[in-house]
Design a protein around this motif. Structure first.
Motif, mmCIF file in Angstrom:
data_model
loop_
_atom_site.group_PDB
_atom_site.id
_atom_site.type_symbol
_atom_site.label_atom_id
_atom_site.label_comp_id
_atom_site.label_asym_id
_atom_site.label_seq_id
_atom_site.Cartn_x
_atom_site.Cartn_y
_atom_site.Cartn_z
ATOM 1 N N ILE A 160 46.381 34.382 41.909
ATOM 2 C CA ILE A 160 45.768 35.482 41.563
ATOM 3 C C ILE A 160 45.920 36.583 42.716
ATOM 4 O O ILE A 160 46.038 37.747 42.326
ATOM 5 C CB ILE A 160 44.432 35.279 41.071
ATOM 6 N N LEU A 161 45.338 36.027 43.691
ATOM 7 C CA LEU A 161 45.446 36.971 45.086
ATOM 8 C C LEU A 161 46.420 35.981 46.049
ATOM 9 O O LEU A 161 46.230 35.086 46.450
ATOM 10 C CB LEU A 161 44.178 37.099 45.496
ATOM 11 N N PRO A 162 47.544 36.855 46.450
ATOM 12 C CA PRO A 162 48.314 36.165 47.422
ATOM 13 C C PRO A 162 47.452 36.014 48.834
ATOM 14 O O PRO A 162 46.762 36.426 49.172
ATOM 15 C CB PRO A 162 49.432 37.202 47.701
ATOM 16 N N ALA A 163 48.260 34.849 49.465
ATOM 17 C CA ALA A 163 47.746 34.395 50.712
ATOM 18 C C ALA A 163 47.362 35.681 51.511
ATOM 19 O O ALA A 163 48.328 36.533 51.828
ATOM 20 C CB ALA A 163 48.637 33.333 51.393
ATOM 21 N N GLN A 164 46.086 35.972 52.104
ATOM 22 C CA GLN A 164 46.005 36.812 53.067
ATOM 23 C C GLN A 164 44.778 36.357 54.390
ATOM 24 O O GLN A 164 44.420 35.118 54.145
ATOM 25 C CB GLN A 164 45.237 38.324 52.315
ATOM 26 N N ARG A 165 44.670 36.968 55.449
ATOM 27 C CA ARG A 165 43.702 36.591 56.353
ATOM 28 C C ARG A 165 42.545 37.062 56.238
ATOM 29 O O ARG A 165 41.924 37.631 57.113
ATOM 30 C CB ARG A 165 44.443 36.850 58.114
ATOM 31 N N TRP A 166 41.883 36.581 55.072
ATOM 32 C CA TRP A 166 40.406 36.931 54.792
ATOM 33 C C TRP A 166 39.578 35.755 54.471
ATOM 34 O O TRP A 166 40.330 34.871 54.019
ATOM 35 C CB TRP A 166 40.374 37.985 53.767
ATOM 36 N N THR A 167 38.438 35.651 54.614
ATOM 37 C CA THR A 167 37.593 34.671 54.142
ATOM 38 C C THR A 167 37.241 34.933 52.666
ATOM 39 O O THR A 167 36.968 36.118 52.463
ATOM 40 C CB THR A 167 36.389 34.667 55.127
ATOM 41 N N VAL A 168 37.384 33.901 51.834
ATOM 42 C CA VAL A 168 37.126 33.863 50.321
ATOM 43 C C VAL A 168 35.892 33.278 50.264
ATOM 44 O O VAL A 168 35.582 32.139 50.474
ATOM 45 C CB VAL A 168 38.293 33.709 49.647
ATOM 46 N N GLY B 110 47.389 35.640 27.474
ATOM 47 C CA GLY B 110 48.206 36.465 28.628
ATOM 48 C C GLY B 110 48.148 35.951 29.973
ATOM 49 O O GLY B 110 47.708 34.706 30.173
ATOM 50 N N GLY B 111 48.629 36.683 30.869
ATOM 51 C CA GLY B 111 48.607 36.410 32.153
ATOM 52 C C GLY B 111 47.816 37.132 33.140
ATOM 53 O O GLY B 111 46.919 38.021 32.757
ATOM 54 N N TRP B 112 47.711 36.664 34.179
ATOM 55 C CA TRP B 112 46.583 37.241 35.105
ATOM 56 C C TRP B 112 46.874 38.699 35.654
ATOM 57 O O TRP B 112 48.200 38.785 35.938
ATOM 58 C CB TRP B 112 46.346 36.366 36.410
ATOM 59 N N GLU B 113 46.056 39.386 35.381
ATOM 60 C CA GLU B 113 46.303 40.951 36.032
ATOM 61 C C GLU B 113 46.168 41.224 37.441
ATOM 62 O O GLU B 113 45.291 40.088 38.132
ATOM 63 C CB GLU B 113 45.275 41.998 35.149
ATOM 64 N N SER C 1 40.876 49.333 31.460
ATOM 65 C CA SER C 1 40.809 48.924 33.174
ATOM 66 C C SER C 1 39.449 48.723 33.638
ATOM 67 O O SER C 1 38.552 49.211 33.065
ATOM 68 C CB SER C 1 41.675 49.798 34.013
ATOM 69 N N TRP C 2 39.234 48.475 34.781
ATOM 70 C CA TRP C 2 38.098 48.362 35.188
ATOM 71 C C TRP C 2 37.438 49.419 35.868
ATOM 72 O O TRP C 2 38.138 50.477 36.133
ATOM 73 C CB TRP C 2 38.144 47.344 36.624
ATOM 74 N N THR C 3 36.248 49.905 35.686
ATOM 75 C CA THR C 3 35.588 50.940 36.010
ATOM 76 C C THR C 3 35.590 50.928 37.549
ATOM 77 O O THR C 3 35.810 49.977 38.181
ATOM 78 C CB THR C 3 34.238 51.066 35.567
ATOM 79 N N ASP C 4 35.630 52.267 38.041
ATOM 80 C CA ASP C 4 35.090 52.258 39.437
ATOM 81 C C ASP C 4 34.050 51.700 40.069
ATOM 82 O O ASP C 4 32.974 51.723 39.289
ATOM 83 C CB ASP C 4 35.218 54.002 39.837
ATOM 84 N N PRO C 5 34.165 51.272 41.455
ATOM 85 C CA PRO C 5 32.711 50.484 41.653
ATOM 86 C C PRO C 5 31.541 51.658 41.670
ATOM 87 O O PRO C 5 31.771 52.832 41.838
ATOM 88 C CB PRO C 5 33.187 50.399 43.146
ATOM 89 N N ALA C 6 30.588 51.113 41.363
ATOM 90 C CA ALA C 6 29.094 51.615 40.812
ATOM 91 C C ALA C 6 28.185 51.075 41.769
ATOM 92 O O ALA C 6 27.930 49.949 41.553
ATOM 93 C CB ALA C 6 29.042 51.918 39.491
ATOM 94 N N GLU C 7 27.282 51.894 42.259
ATOM 95 C CA GLU C 7 25.962 51.395 42.782
ATOM 96 C C GLU C 7 24.960 51.602 41.727
ATOM 97 O O GLU C 7 24.574 52.750 41.477
ATOM 98 C CB GLU C 7 25.689 52.231 43.988
ATOM 99 N N VAL C 8 24.588 50.426 41.351
ATOM 100 C CA VAL C 8 23.627 50.586 40.045
ATOM 101 C C VAL C 8 22.158 50.868 40.803
ATOM 102 O O VAL C 8 21.496 51.728 40.220
ATOM 103 C CB VAL C 8 23.538 49.244 39.484
ATOM 104 N N ALA C 9 21.774 50.422 41.658
ATOM 105 C CA ALA C 9 20.203 50.579 42.338
ATOM 106 C C ALA C 9 20.446 50.195 43.692
ATOM 107 O O ALA C 9 21.465 49.672 44.369
ATOM 108 C CB ALA C 9 19.243 49.864 41.572
ATOM 109 N N ARG C 10 19.168 50.641 44.407
ATOM 110 C CA ARG C 10 19.084 50.505 46.104
ATOM 111 C C ARG C 10 17.832 50.080 46.360
ATOM 112 O O ARG C 10 16.985 50.949 45.875
ATOM 113 C CB ARG C 10 19.764 51.430 46.962
#
Length: 452
Positions: A85-93, A131-134, A182-191
């Motif tokens: 789904i996500l290629p190998a990268q140097r991040w903590t998942v 289907g396949g993974w987007e 597609s996915w909506t843009d990131p939204a801050e619902v509340a703070r």
């Protein structure tokens, strides 16, 4: 822009685990199946779609790089080759979260955390039925690297993800993917001060809901947010959901009606568990399902779609420290039926000689299937030394409208907890986690299938 944001997050966390599943023995109807491994990684989750397909996703760590991969197994078949789904990268998942819908659509969300911690971003990927993974998309802006994450797939294939980041400026973020869009843009619902894992639901037509608990100390309230054509907005909460709210669970019922359940501590320390359904734009009556004498009477709380409404299940102390009850109730057409006692069992005394006067919540986790005939999956604690051990049980909706007697899933106690359960007309599929080693803390995800 999203690529640039993600590329700036670097980290690696060396842990190990195994993701395993159980293969089906189609010639042994009525028996639970034997185990089969499908992958390994430091963080994993699983879900069961409405057609009985089991889906597992995990963080695959190798020599300082981490990928996110998934595999699935159709009823009676073998596990597929893991797909990246996500290629190998140097991040903590972390916070891998899998959700599957009644029609076979699947979503995976996960958090990427920077090398120095404290900063992160939530990503999401979608796989339509058949289907396949987007390509994964960023579902939040860069923010706090730790927090709670909730993912759901609606009956029409819509997806919603909500996350409450933990930081100096706590905020609640959400993203939605409408069917065929597609996915909506990131939204801050509340703070504000978010003090409970959010519940998230998505209904046909693109409407989505998030419920959480906001406030501090005794001044905690149930907060509900609704996404319509104009974006996210705060909505009125059900009556009686202010001052002392402790936990919340939310689902869009099988008829598209949102159903929310919550616990609330009253004066003197007694606690109630209540539920309400949103109909015609307004919350119906807040119906009390259960009561307890302790602030910690109630433990895990789960809500899942059911025909004409939702199924609610919860764990509670029947006798503090040593006896646990699993109860459930249906909400149909906006009204809650009388709760049923699904299971009642003794557990080892967790005090173990310590001078402790008040117990924590009961040590039982619960999952509810989103199927035409809901199924419950939970664990009974049977041992606590040298490690915690539990026996997994299921109960199905009976023809009478109640619940079948508890049925053991596993052949031996496990050190883990339930993840998900699903059901079709001819089988039940259950999934759970297990610790690989008490010393390292690694986990594996396991699933089993029963025909008949």
């Amino acid at each position: 822009m999203r690529t640039a944001v993600v590329a700036g997050i670097v980290a690696a966390l060396a842990l190990s685990a195994v993701v395993a599943v159980w293969a089906t023995r189609g010639d042994d109807a009525g028996a639970w199946s034997a185990p089969q491994a499908t992958g390994q990684g430091p963080d994993a989750d699983a879900a069961v779609a409405g057609d009985g397909t089991a889906v597992a996703a995990w963080a695959d760590e190798d020599r300082g790089a981490t990928a996110v991969v998934a595999a699935e197994r159709r009823p009676g078949g073998a596990w597929s080759t893991p797909r990246t789904i996500l290629p190998a990268q140097r991040w903590t998942v972390r916070n891998v979260s899998v959700a599957a819908g009644a029609g076979g659509d699947v979503a995976v969300a996960f958090r990427l955390i920077g090398r120095r911690g404290g900063r992160g971003i939530v990503m999401g990927a979608y796989r339509p039925a058949g289907g396949g993974w987007e390509t994964p998309q960023a579902l939040t802006r860069v923010g706090a690297g730790y927090g709670d994450l909730a993912t759901t797939v609606g009956t029409d294939g819509g997806v919603a993800v909500a996350t409450a980041a933990v930081g100096t400026r706590t905020h609640l973020d959400a993203s939605v993917r409408d069917p065929g869009d597609s996915w909506t843009d990131p939204a801050e619902v509340a703070r504000g001060l978010i003090v409970a894992r959010p519940g998230v639901a998505v209904a046909p037509g693109g409407r989505a809901y998030v419920a959480t608990v906001e406030g501090f100390g005794r001044s905690t309230r149930l907060a509900v947010y609704v996404r319509g054509s104009g974006g996210w907005r705060a909505a009125p909460a059900p009556a009686g959901a202010a001052d002392g709210v402790g936990a919340v669970a939310l689902a869009a019922g099988g008829d598209g009606t949102p159903v929310v359940a919550w616990t609330r501590r009253g004066r003197g320390g007694a606690t109630t568990l209540a539920a309400s359904a949103l109909r015609s734009g307004a919350w119906g009556p807040s119906q009390v399902l259960d009561r307890g004498a302790l602030a910690t009477t109630f433990g895990d709380l789960a809500v899942a779609p059911a025909p004409r409404g939702a199924a609610i299940a919860w764990a509670r102390w029947q006798r503090e420290w040593t006896r646990v009850a699993v109860r459930a109730a249906f909400v149909r057409d906006g009204r809650a039926a009388a709760p049923a006692v699904v299971d009642l069992f003794d557990v080892p005394d967790l005090r173990a000689g310590a001078q402790v006067s008040t117990p924590g919540p009961p040590p039982t986790r619960i999952s509810v299937s989103q199927s035409e005939s809901p199924v419950l999956l939970w664990d009974r604690l049977v041992g606590r030394a040298p490690a915690f051990a539990g026996r997994l049980h299921v109960s199905r909706t009976a023809a009478s409208g109640g619940w079948t007697p508890p049925e053991a899933v596993d052949a031996a106690p496990i050190d883990g907890w339930p993840l998900a359960v699903g059901a079709t007309r001819d089988r039940v599929v259950a999934s759970w986690t297990e610790y690989v080693s008490p010393a390292t803390g690694g986990i594996r995800v396991v699933a089993a299938e029963r025909i008949g």
